[in-house]
Motif scaffolding. Structure first.
Motif, PDB file in Angstrom:
ATOM      1  N   TYR A 187       0.755  -1.221   0.053  1.00  0.00           N
ATOM      2  CA  TYR A 187      -0.187   0.079  -0.051  1.00  0.00           C
ATOM      3  C   TYR A 187       0.906   1.263  -0.077  1.00  0.00           C
ATOM      4  CZ  TYR A 187      -3.397   3.409   1.495  1.00  0.00           C
ATOM      5  OH  TYR A 187      -4.193   4.451   1.684  1.00  0.00           O
ATOM      6  N   TRP A 188       1.832   1.184   0.666  1.00  0.00           N
ATOM      7  CA  TRP A 188       2.801   2.348   0.812  1.00  0.00           C
ATOM      8  C   TRP A 188       3.415   2.644  -0.641  1.00  0.00           C
ATOM      9  CZ3 TRP A 188       8.256   2.467   0.284  1.00  0.00           C
ATOM     10  CH2 TRP A 188       8.833   3.868   0.506  1.00  0.00           C
ATOM     11  N   LYS A 192       3.156   5.741  -2.833  1.00  0.00           N
ATOM     12  CA  LYS A 192       4.247   6.473  -3.337  1.00  0.00           C
ATOM     13  C   LYS A 192       4.353   6.662  -4.889  1.00  0.00           C
ATOM     14  CE  LYS A 192       9.262   6.270  -3.119  1.00  0.00           C
ATOM     15  NZ  LYS A 192      10.663   5.527  -2.735  1.00  0.00           N
ATOM     16  N   ARG A 193       3.870   5.577  -5.668  1.00  0.00           N
ATOM     17  CA  ARG A 193       3.606   5.706  -7.208  1.00  0.00           C
ATOM     18  C   ARG A 193       2.891   6.778  -7.390  1.00  0.00           C
ATOM     19  NH1 ARG A 193       4.560  -0.009  -7.073  1.00  0.00           N
ATOM     20  NH2 ARG A 193       2.068  -0.202  -7.233  1.00  0.00           N
ATOM     21  N   GLN A 197       3.369  10.271  -9.411  1.00  0.00           N
ATOM     22  CA  GLN A 197       2.808  10.468 -10.775  1.00  0.00           C
ATOM     23  C   GLN A 197       2.247  11.854 -10.639  1.00  0.00           C
ATOM     24  OE1 GLN A 197       0.162   7.348 -11.352  1.00  0.00           O
ATOM     25  NE2 GLN A 197       1.944   5.914 -11.924  1.00  0.00           N
ATOM     26  N   ALA A 198       1.263  12.164  -9.412  1.00  0.00           N
ATOM     27  CA  ALA A 198       0.819  13.361  -9.288  1.00  0.00           C
ATOM     28  C   ALA A 198       1.855  14.822  -9.432  1.00  0.00           C
ATOM     29  CB  ALA A 198       0.136  13.428  -8.066  1.00  0.00           C
TER      30      ALA A 198
END
Length: 223
Positions: A187-188, A192-193, A197-198
């Motif tokens: 989940y972390w 993080k991805r 991306q944002a």
């Protein structure tokens, strides 16, 4: 009433202190000797003795190959007494006026020898003697010890069951903890991805705005 109370107290003491036998007396029920060892005496002097204790003479036993039975009320009775569960080194002997006393037999005499329901124990030695002893209290003690042993074994079984349950619980908890850590780590990584991306998209948006302001972007060519 007092007798019943004493019996209950005895049972409680036996369970709490299994090494205590509460004075179990042993009487001689019968004896037959097959031989004599003293050559000079016309009548043998036979006695019973346990190591470290006094001799118990058997004045009625005067002939070999004769079965002598006793009622337990004779002057020499009781023959001996057990005061604990420990064995005693005992035997039948014949007095010798010249040399050391002759031995019919010596053996480890134990309360656990009395296994029959009526507290009877038979001791035989080939070509020497045949004797029958009585100790009803020894049988009661043996029954209580058997019950105590069964309870002890049952307790050990329950103890191992508890240990097994605890071990399974520890393993299950460890597995669940590892699975939880793996899920949390995945989940972390996902978060993080998404965050990267944002951030990357926001960086492109900021670059486009700067180019538009400077007039070097695609929109400036169309104007």
């Amino acid at each position: 009433m007092a007798s019943r109370w004493n019996s209950r107290v005895s049972i409680i003491l036996l369970f709490c202190f299994p090494e205590v036998l509460l004075s179990a007396v042993v009487t001689l029920h019968s004896l037959e000797i097959y031989t004599t060892h003293e050559l000079l005496a016309s009548t043998p002097t036979v006695y019973f003795r346990c190591s470290g204790e006094n001799k118990t003479y058997l004045p009625d036993v005067t002939k070999k190959n004769t079965l002598y039975t006793f009622r337990g009320e004779e002057s020499f009775q009781p023959l001996m007494k057990f005061e604990s569960t420990k064995c005693k080194r005992c035997g039948f002997y014949e007095e010798d006026r010249i040399t050391s006393d002759d031995v019919f037999d010596e053996w480890e005499f134990c309360p656990s020898d009395f296994k029959s329901d009526d507290g009877r124990y038979i001791r035989t030695k080939d070509k020497e003697f045949n004797a029958t002893f009585l100790c009803p209290e020894c049988v009661k003690k043996g029954t209580l010890e058997s019950s105590d042993t069964a309870l002890h074994e049952k307790g050990n079984g329950m103890h191992w069951s508890v240990k097994l349950i605890i071990a399974i619980s520890v393993v299950a908890s460890t597995v669940l903890l590892i699975i939880g850590l793996i899920v949390a780590y995945k989940y972390w990584l996902k978060r993080k991805r998404q965050h990267e991306q944002a951030r990357f998209l926001k960086l492109f948006e900021d670059t486009d705005e700067i180019e538009d302001e400077l007039g070097i972007g695609p929109l400036s060519d169309s104007i």
